[in-house]
Motif scaffolding. Structure first.
Motif: not given
Length: 213
Positions: A118-124
Motif C-alpha cells: 500500500a501507498e507505494k504503487f500508483l496505477h494510472i
C-alpha cells in the motif's frame, strides 16, 4: 474556445460524477480496444465512478476544468494499486469484457514483478480529455499533476496500461518505459480474438515510471 483558461486540480468526491461521465463517454468512443468490443459507456462510467470514489479518498486523481464555467474537461483516474479494489466492482459482471481481461493480464505481469504494498504503487487507470478541448496539452498537464501528487505522498512506482499510440507517446514523454506488451492481433479470450479489427494499433503496453529516481 481558444481563449478558455484551463486549470488543473486534485479530484474530489464532488467531482466524481462529472469525471466518470466524461471518462465513460470518451473511452467508449475513442479508445481502440473499447471501440472494437463495443464497451458500454454506461458500464465504463460505473467502473470509473467506483474507482473514482476510492481515488478521491486516496487523493491521487486530477481533473482539468474550464475556469470560466467550472466544467470538467479532462481527467486522469489513478489509484493505490496496493489497496483492495473498490466495493461494488464485482457486481458489474466484468468477466465477459475483453478489455478488462487484457488489463488484468498486464496487471498480473506487474504484480509478479514486485512485492506490492500500500501507498507505494500508483496505477494510472484512465486518462481522457473532452473532444472540444483536445490537442491543447491538457492530458500532459493532468499526468504531471497526478504524478506529483503521488510522488509527494511517497509512492515509489507509477504504472499504466497504454492502450493506444497517443497514450504510449504521452507516457513516454513523461519518462515511462515499456516493460511488457500484448499484441492486439494475438490476444485471445474464450477462443476468440476480439481485437483483430485494431491490429494496426500494434499492442497494449504495460509502462512504468520510477518516482523515487
Amino acid at each position: 474556445m481558444a481563449s478558455s483558461v484551463i486549470g488543473v486540480r486534485r479530484m474530489s468526491e464532488a467531482d466524481n460524477g462529472e469525471m466518470s461521465k466524461l471518462l465513460g463517454d470518451v473511452f467508449s468512443r475513442r479508445d481502440p480496444p473499447a471501440v472494437a468490443t463495443n464497451f458500454s459507456p454506461v458500464k465504463l462510467e460505473k467502473i470509473a465512478m467506483l474507482f473514482g470514489s476510492k481515488s478521491a479518498k486516496e487523493g491521487l486523481s486530477s481533473v482539468a476544468f474550464n475556469q470560466a464555467t467550472g466544467e470538467i474537461v479532462g481527467a486522469v483516474l489513478a489509484h493505490d494499486f496496493g489497496q483492495p479494489p473498490p466495493d461494488g466492482i464485482d457486481a458489474l459482471d466484468l468477466d465477459s469484457e475483453p478489455v478488462i481481461a487484457l488489463i488484468d493480464e498486464l496487471e498480473s505481469v506487474f504484480s509478479n514483478a514486485y512485492d506490492i504494498q500500500a501507498e507505494k504503487f500508483l496505477h494510472i487507470f484512465m486518462i481522457a480529455v473532452r473532444d472540444d478541448f483536445s490537442r491543447r496539452g491538457i492530458a500532459q498537464s493532468l499526468l504531471v499533476s497526478c504524478l506529483k501528487q503521488a510522488e509527494n505522498s511517497g509512492y515509489r512506482i507509477a504504472f499504466a496500461e497504454a492502450t493506444n499510440s497517443f497514450s504510449q507517446s504521452l507516457f513516454s514523454k513523461a519518462g515511462f518505459v515499456g516493460i511488457h506488451s500484448i499484441g492486439y492481433e494475438d490476444f485471445e479470450i474464450n477462443g476468440q480474438r476480439p481485437f483483430l479489427d485494431i491490429k494496426d494499433e500494434g499492442a497494449c503496453a504495460l509502462m512504468e515510471l520510477d518516482l523515487s529516481a
